[in-house]
Scaffold this active site. Structure first.
Site, PDB file in Angstrom:
ATOM      1  N   LYS A   1      39.317  77.630  38.560  1.00 44.57           N
ATOM      2  CA  LYS A   1      39.456  77.813  40.013  1.00 44.57           C
ATOM      3  C   LYS A   1      40.647  77.036  40.578  1.00 44.57           C
ATOM      4  CE  LYS A   1      36.138  74.262  41.556  1.00 44.57           C
ATOM      5  NZ  LYS A   1      37.094  73.446  42.306  1.00 44.57           N
ATOM      6  N   ASP A   2      41.155  76.042  39.824  1.00 45.33           N
ATOM      7  CA  ASP A   2      42.334  75.286  40.264  1.00 45.33           C
ATOM      8  C   ASP A   2      43.638  75.952  39.855  1.00 45.33           C
ATOM      9  OD1 ASP A   2      40.776  73.272  41.368  1.00 45.33           O
ATOM     10  OD2 ASP A   2      40.797  72.058  39.548  1.00 45.33           O
TER      11      ASP A   2
ATOM     12  N   ARG B   1      36.138  78.007  52.593  1.00 51.36           N
ATOM     13  CA  ARG B   1      35.200  78.990  52.048  1.00 51.36           C
ATOM     14  C   ARG B   1      33.754  78.541  52.268  1.00 51.36           C
ATOM     15  NH1 ARG B   1      32.195  78.831  47.640  1.00 51.36           N
ATOM     16  NH2 ARG B   1      33.274  77.000  46.834  1.00 51.36           N
ATOM     17  N   ARG B   2      33.451  77.304  51.920  1.00 51.23           N
ATOM     18  CA  ARG B   2      32.091  76.800  52.094  1.00 51.23           C
ATOM     19  C   ARG B   2      31.739  76.650  53.568  1.00 51.23           C
ATOM     20  NH1 ARG B   2      32.767  72.467  47.196  1.00 51.23           N
ATOM     21  NH2 ARG B   2      31.862  73.755  45.513  1.00 51.23           N
TER      22      ARG B   2
ATOM     23  N   ARG C   1      36.335  64.873  51.123  1.00 53.68           N
ATOM     24  CA  ARG C   1      37.305  64.971  50.024  1.00 53.68           C
ATOM     25  C   ARG C   1      36.849  64.110  48.857  1.00 53.68           C
ATOM     26  NH1 ARG C   1      39.644  69.419  51.819  1.00 53.68           N
ATOM     27  NH2 ARG C   1      39.783  69.250  54.067  1.00 53.68           N
TER      28      ARG C   1
ATOM     29  N   ARG D   1      31.948  62.072  46.658  1.00 48.86           N
ATOM     30  CA  ARG D   1      31.249  62.812  47.714  1.00 48.86           C
ATOM     31  C   ARG D   1      29.781  62.396  47.802  1.00 48.86           C
ATOM     32  NH1 ARG D   1      33.969  68.846  48.112  1.00 48.86           N
ATOM     33  NH2 ARG D   1      36.048  68.213  47.443  1.00 48.86           N
TER      34      ARG D   1
ATOM     35  N   CYS E   1      43.571  78.636  46.143  1.00 41.67           N
ATOM     36  CA  CYS E   1      42.278  77.990  45.938  1.00 41.67           C
ATOM     37  C   CYS E   1      41.695  77.425  47.240  1.00 41.67           C
ATOM     38  CB  CYS E   1      42.395  76.877  44.897  1.00 41.67           C
ATOM     39  SG  CYS E   1      43.474  75.511  45.377  1.00 41.67           S
TER      40      CYS E   1
END
Length: 299
Positions: free
Chosen positions: A82-83, A130-131, A148, A154, A244
């Site tokens: 995904k990166d 997106r989230r 972040r 997190r 991304c």
């Protein structure tokens, strides 16, 4: 010399992912010497990712590694797919996609088992448009704040900030890191709540084009169903022109000889998403991604 040099980021997750590939290679080739080269990327240098404008750049976790690959300082790069930008640099290719981990996102909270139980106005910390967009689509009465850092950072911030009621993380990262979440609620989110980032949960083994030796070495690691799923998702993202950090979610599923692709997309400046699904043959993964993107553009 029977040597393979693998390039990777130095984050705990990146090292664990790379070690999993090294272990498989050593099982397959007992006489293969493997060296790891840790490469610091732009994303790593941004520390806790406070520089939000820089985060919008594509390839911040991959371009320095790809440079070393092109310069033949390393033979193979291991990335979180995904990166990896959907536009591949000239001279490089994805040689293998190992079996994919669970691609879903999960809800993590000290107090609530699911975001549908939150009080109106509750604060949720999320790390991507997106989230955030998908959460607010289901619960527009919530407050979203940015978060972040890596998974451990997190979770630490979630423990310390008593006003935050929860966050959303990738299941794959939690599993690979072996993090103990026994003190948290950790609930996988269904597709009605959250479509993952294209390629989430998958690794990409990247090589130089024409490097037949390395490509042949890693071919046994390629998982055809996983490769088809992420091909469809990345094709969908590419056609939408996203990176991304784009507000794009996608989930492809192999069902027998069929591939089902679900997608959701917030065009820039739009408050409402476009969403849909397409079904086709598993061999037509790239075409299905293009088809879904074109379908959503017409809505």
């Amino acid at each position: 010399m029977n040597l393979l040099v693998i390039g990777t980021r130095g984050s705990p997750l990146a090292l664990i992912q790379t070690q999993s590939i090294i272990d498989r290679l050593k099982q397959e080739y007992t006489d293969l010497e493997i060296k790891t080269k840790i490469i610091k990327t732009t994303g790593d240098q941004l520390c806790d990712y406070e520089h939000l404008e820089a985060i919008q750049q594509r390839g911040i976790f991959t371009k320095e590694i790809e440079k070393k690959l092109l310069e033949a300082e390393i033979d193979l790069a291991v990335h979180s797919l995904k990166d990896l930008p959907v536009e591949m640099p000239q001279g490089l290719e994805i040689a293998a996609i190992p079996p994919r981990e669970d691609p879903r996102d999960c809800w993590v909270s000290l107090h609530y088992p699911h975001p549908d139980g939150l009080e109106p106005g509750a604060i949720v910390a999320v790390g991507s448009p997106r989230r955030a967009n998908q959460l607010l689509r289901k619960r527009p009465d919530l407050r979203v704040v940015p978060i972040r850092g890596n998974v451990e950072t997190r979770l630490k911030r979630l423990r310390e900030n008593k006003e935050w009621m929860g966050t959303i993380l990738a299941i794959a990262g939690i599993k690979r890191l072996g993090i103990d979440l026994s003190s948290f609620f950790c609930t996988p989110l269904g597709m009605d709540w959250m479509l993952a980032a294209p390629g989430q949960g998958a690794l990409a083994l990247e090589t130089r084009q024409g490097d037949k030796r390395t490509k042949d070495l890693v071919q046994f690691l390629n998982d055809f169903p996983s490769a088809c799923e992420v091909c469809a998702e990345r094709s969908f993202l590419y056609e939408l022109g996203g990176g991304c950090r784009a507000a794009v979610g996608a989930m492809a599923k192999v069902e027998g000889s069929k591939l089902v692709l679900y997608g959701i997309w917030w065009p820039e400046g739009s408050l409402r998403p476009k969403e849909g699904k397409v079904v086709g043959q598993i061999q037509e993964a790239k075409k299905l991604g293009q088809e879904l993107a074109h379908l959503l553009k017409k809505l």
